[in-house]
Write a protein that holds these residues in place. Structure first.
Motif, short mmCIF file in Angstrom:
data_model
loop_
_atom_site.label_atom_id
_atom_site.label_comp_id
_atom_site.label_asym_id
_atom_site.label_seq_id
_atom_site.Cartn_x
_atom_site.Cartn_y
_atom_site.Cartn_z
N VAL A 23 0.85 -1.18 0.00
CA VAL A 23 0.00 0.00 0.00
C VAL A 23 0.89 1.24 0.00
O VAL A 23 1.88 1.28 0.74
N GLU A 24 0.55 2.22 -0.80
CA GLU A 24 1.37 3.43 -0.90
C GLU A 24 1.08 4.44 0.21
O GLU A 24 1.98 5.17 0.63
N ASN A 25 -0.16 4.51 0.69
CA ASN A 25 -0.50 5.53 1.68
C ASN A 25 -1.47 4.95 2.71
O ASN A 25 -2.68 5.09 2.58
N TYR A 26 -0.94 4.34 3.75
CA TYR A 26 -1.77 3.69 4.77
C TYR A 26 -1.81 4.53 6.04
O TYR A 26 -0.76 4.80 6.65
N LYS A 27 -2.97 4.95 6.46
CA LYS A 27 -3.26 5.61 7.74
C LYS A 27 -2.06 6.24 8.47
O LYS A 27 -1.57 5.70 9.46
N ASN A 28 -1.61 7.36 8.03
CA ASN A 28 -0.52 8.11 8.68
C ASN A 28 0.82 7.38 8.71
O ASN A 28 1.72 7.80 9.43
N ILE A 29 0.95 6.28 8.01
CA ILE A 29 2.21 5.55 7.97
C ILE A 29 2.89 5.77 6.63
O ILE A 29 4.10 5.88 6.55
N ARG A 47 6.33 -1.64 8.01
CA ARG A 47 7.07 -0.55 7.37
C ARG A 47 8.19 -1.10 6.49
O ARG A 47 8.70 -2.19 6.73
N PRO A 48 8.59 -0.30 5.48
CA PRO A 48 9.59 -0.77 4.50
C PRO A 48 10.90 -1.28 5.10
O PRO A 48 11.46 -2.24 4.59
#
Length: 66
Positions: A23-29, A47-48
């Motif tokens: 996912v490119e843009n997950y809840k403030n992460i 996280r990456p």
């Protein structure tokens, strides 16, 4: 300290994982590997910088699933 990754890996070994996606843009992460489980909590973001810990685990999970 909550053993976040140890608990997630245990859940995968116990057969609770039902899928995953990047996912490119997950809840403030932001960017993450989103694991989906059959039991609560249903979603766990990775996280990456921790991706490398999950590569072999997910390959094995996918092999068993097929």
């Amino acid at each position: 300290m909550y053993p976040y990754h140890n608990t997630i890996k245990k859940r995968i070994r116990n057969g609770e994982l039902i899928g995953y996606q990047f996912v490119e843009n997950y809840k403030n992460i932001g960017e993450c590997l989103l694991l989906t489980f059959s039991t609560p909590p249903f979603e766990r973001p990775i996280r990456p910088h921790k991706y490398h810990e999950y590569v072999d685990i997910l390959v094995e999970w996918k092999r068993k699933k097929e």
